[in-house]
Design an enzyme around this catalytic site. Structure first.
Site, PDB file in Angstrom:
ATOM      1  N   HIS B 323       0.815  -1.211   0.000  1.00 47.54           N
ATOM      2  CA  HIS B 323       0.000   0.000   0.000  1.00 47.54           C
ATOM      3  C   HIS B 323       0.852   1.266   0.000  1.00 47.54           C
ATOM      4  O   HIS B 323       0.399   2.306  -0.474  1.00 47.54           O
ATOM      5  CB  HIS B 323      -0.933   0.016   1.212  1.00 47.54           C
ATOM      6  CG  HIS B 323      -2.107  -0.892   1.031  1.00 47.54           C
ATOM      7  ND1 HIS B 323      -2.052  -2.245   1.260  1.00 47.54           N
ATOM      8  CD2 HIS B 323      -3.371  -0.641   0.638  1.00 47.54           C
ATOM      9  CE1 HIS B 323      -3.229  -2.775   1.005  1.00 47.54           C
ATOM     10  NE2 HIS B 323      -4.047  -1.840   0.630  1.00 47.54           N
ATOM     11  N   GLY B 324       2.026   1.218   0.566  1.00 45.48           N
ATOM     12  CA  GLY B 324       2.836   2.428   0.555  1.00 45.48           C
ATOM     13  C   GLY B 324       4.162   2.211   1.246  1.00 45.48           C
ATOM     14  O   GLY B 324       4.300   1.336   2.105  1.00 45.48           O
TER      15      GLY B 324
END
Lengths: 78, 463
Positions: B323-324
């Site tokens: 996701h990041g």
């Protein structure tokens, strides 16, 4: 199915035209915010400005703006 | 080019016309959709077109070579390394440099570091995963390798799902480009409903909750009273659901009007009665991807309980990191993995909660774990936890009544019976085509009218 899809597409374009006529000068504002199309950009913006002058001459006012104000006031949003 | 903008409406209107013009000519149709997708992607930054083209070339070439006798393993290793390496350089390189620099500074060994300094190309996590899916599916024999590079190019670049999913599988999409067809009346009705629901979720619920409730709460958590802290956390749970599932709904609807069907990406996630159930309902395309390409190859349910738990934790930690590039996402994934492993161990010992307490516990865990996902850093997580559990400010500004309404509307969209959705699709599907377009146009006009000024990017664009 193809004919129905044609009818669907033509109607959506007519509605887009109607939305433009009813939206004050917003479409022109949005057009200026769109990605730069390079050499086409100036010509396109000239055309849109000319069309927007014709729209303004119809004198229908900013229906979108009034609807927006009413919706925001009614819902407490905005 | 964001979905809820005039630029996209005009772009999509042109694509609808061109799609009709090339109907019955599959090669032209493919070329038109690839060109449209590259224009769509290039509107963000034309430099990244080369990157997407490179990812496509690697996947296409690997697909051709991976089925040769004796080539399977080396081609898989090389191509997946190249694809993940691309993702790693663009998405994670500076994060690792920063983390190393901070670690060295703490040890008193400060150094001038070399920063990669690359801009994160929008959607790279999604299309790299799709490219890997294609190569692996070909290697497994699930889909035949495509000799025509245009097939792979369209699969990877198809604009409705390009920048924020759903992650489409090659075995679902490729057969559809072989037999394209205009959407039936029922499919048009479904598309209209999906697009309008998506706009309602994004423009009305997610954007207002974000700006008026969630953002201020996470900016100054120490100034929140307990009720506002819980309401804002619930607000974020609804905001991210409406933001992401809204994007997915619009993407699925937009693709459906062009004659392509994607699978559902959300299925009423906050009705889940266990964490396992939650992950079968939330971002389904990523959950199933992780299951098929990571969890099962790593051993899946084949080993003992401990091995299953470890694999689960590893998969969810990696999923969080997907996701990041931040420790908070890693922590979010790790905590979900630990909670899921704990749930599985309990269930293996016969400890299974009835539906209602199970739902309550699942909601509480999911809600609390959104904290590290949303908070910009771990200090905010700590402060926010304080606000939730007693160290609250004596008085905080009251929450606008309209926001309570939006929270209720978001929950209602999550809880609406599926039969209601089916009925709405049936009603819309029976309308003549111009009436369907009128419904769509009126709905879009109203959604834009009630929306805030300006545009807010979708949360998942940053991934």
């Amino acid at each position: 199915m193809r004919r129905q899809m044609t009818n669907f597409t033509v109607t959506t374009w007519l509605l887009l035209l109607a939305a433009w006529v009813l939206s004050g000068d917003r479409f022109l504002d949005w057009a200026y915010q769109m990605p730069d199309l390079g050499p086409l950009d100036d010509r396109l913006l000239d055309l849109l400005t000319w069309l927007d002058d014709r729209r303004a001459a119809l004198g229908l006012g900013d229906v979108f703006g009034r609807l927006r104000s009413w919706l925001h006031a009614t819902t407490g949003l905005g | 080019m964001l979905f809820p903008t005039l630029a996209f409406i005009l772009f999509y209107g042109v694509v609808l016309i061109l799609n009709l013009a090339v109907d019955g000519r599959p090669a032209l149709r493919k070329a038109m959709l690839i060109a449209a997708s590259y224009v769509f992607y290039g509107a963000w930054d034309e430099r990244f077109l080369l990157l997407m083209g490179g990812v496509t070339a690697v996947a296409w070439l690997a697909g051709l070579l991976v089925t040769r006798p004796g080539w399977r393993r080396p081609v898989l290793i090389l191509s997946i390394t190249a694809l993940l390496g691309t993702l790693g350089v663009f998405k994670y390189a500076d994060f690792f440099v920063l983390s190393l620099s901070q670690l060295l500074a703490r040890m008193g060994l400060e150094r001038d570091m070399v920063w990669v300094g690359l801009v994160l190309p929008v959607g790279i996590s999604f299309y790299v995963f799709q490219a890997i899916s294609y190569v692996v599916d070909v290697a497994r024999g699930d889909v035949p390798a495509r000799r025509n590079a245009a097939d792979v190019a369209l699969y990877i670049s198809f604009f409705p799902q390009l920048v924020a999913g759903p992650i489409v599988r090659a075995r679902d999409f490729l057969p559809q480009i072989d037999a394209p067809h205009p959407p039936s009346a029922g499919e048009r009705g479904e598309a209209v409903l999906l697009i309008l629901t998506g706009l309602l979720k994004k423009l009305v619920i997610a954007n207002y909750l974000g700006v008026l409730l969630v953002d201020p709460a996470f900016a100054t958590p120490l100034q929140l009273d307990t009720l506002t802290a819980w309401a804002a956390l619930l607000g974020y749970a609804i905001q991210i659901y409406c933001d992401f599932s809204g994007y997915s709904d619009i993407a699925i609807g937009v693709a459906l009007l062009l004659g392509y069907r994607f699978r559902r990406n959300f299925n009423q996630p906050y009705r889940a009665t266990s964490l396992r159930d939650f992950w079968r309902r939330w971002h389904i395309s990523l959950s199933t991807y992780i299951r098929d390409y990571l969890y099962i190859p790593l051993g899946g349910n084949r080993g003992g309980l401990l091995q299953q738990a470890l694999v689960l934790i590893a998969c969810f930690t990696l999923s969080g990191f997907w996701h990041g590039a931040a420790w908070s996402f890693l922590l979010w994934g790790l905590l979900h993995g630990l909670a899921l492993a704990g749930e599985r161990l309990c269930q293996a010992r016969g400890l299974r909660l009835p539906a209602l307490p199970g739902w309550g516990l699942t909601c509480l865990i999911v809600l609390l774990l959104w904290l590290p996902f949303r908070a910009p850093d771990l200090i905010i997580v700590r402060d926010y936890l304080g606000a939730l559990f007693g160290q609250a400010a004596a008085e905080a500004p009251p929450i606008l009544p309209a926001l309570w309404g939006l929270l209720a509307l978001g929950l209602a969209l999550n809880w609406a019976p599926l039969t209601l959705r089916g009925r709405a699709i049936a009603v819309l599907g029976r309308l003549p085509a111009p009436a369907q377009a009128l419904t769509l146009g009126t709905g879009v006009f109203l959604a834009f009218a009630i929306a805030q000024e300006g545009t807010s990017p979708f949360i998942y664009f940053q991934f």
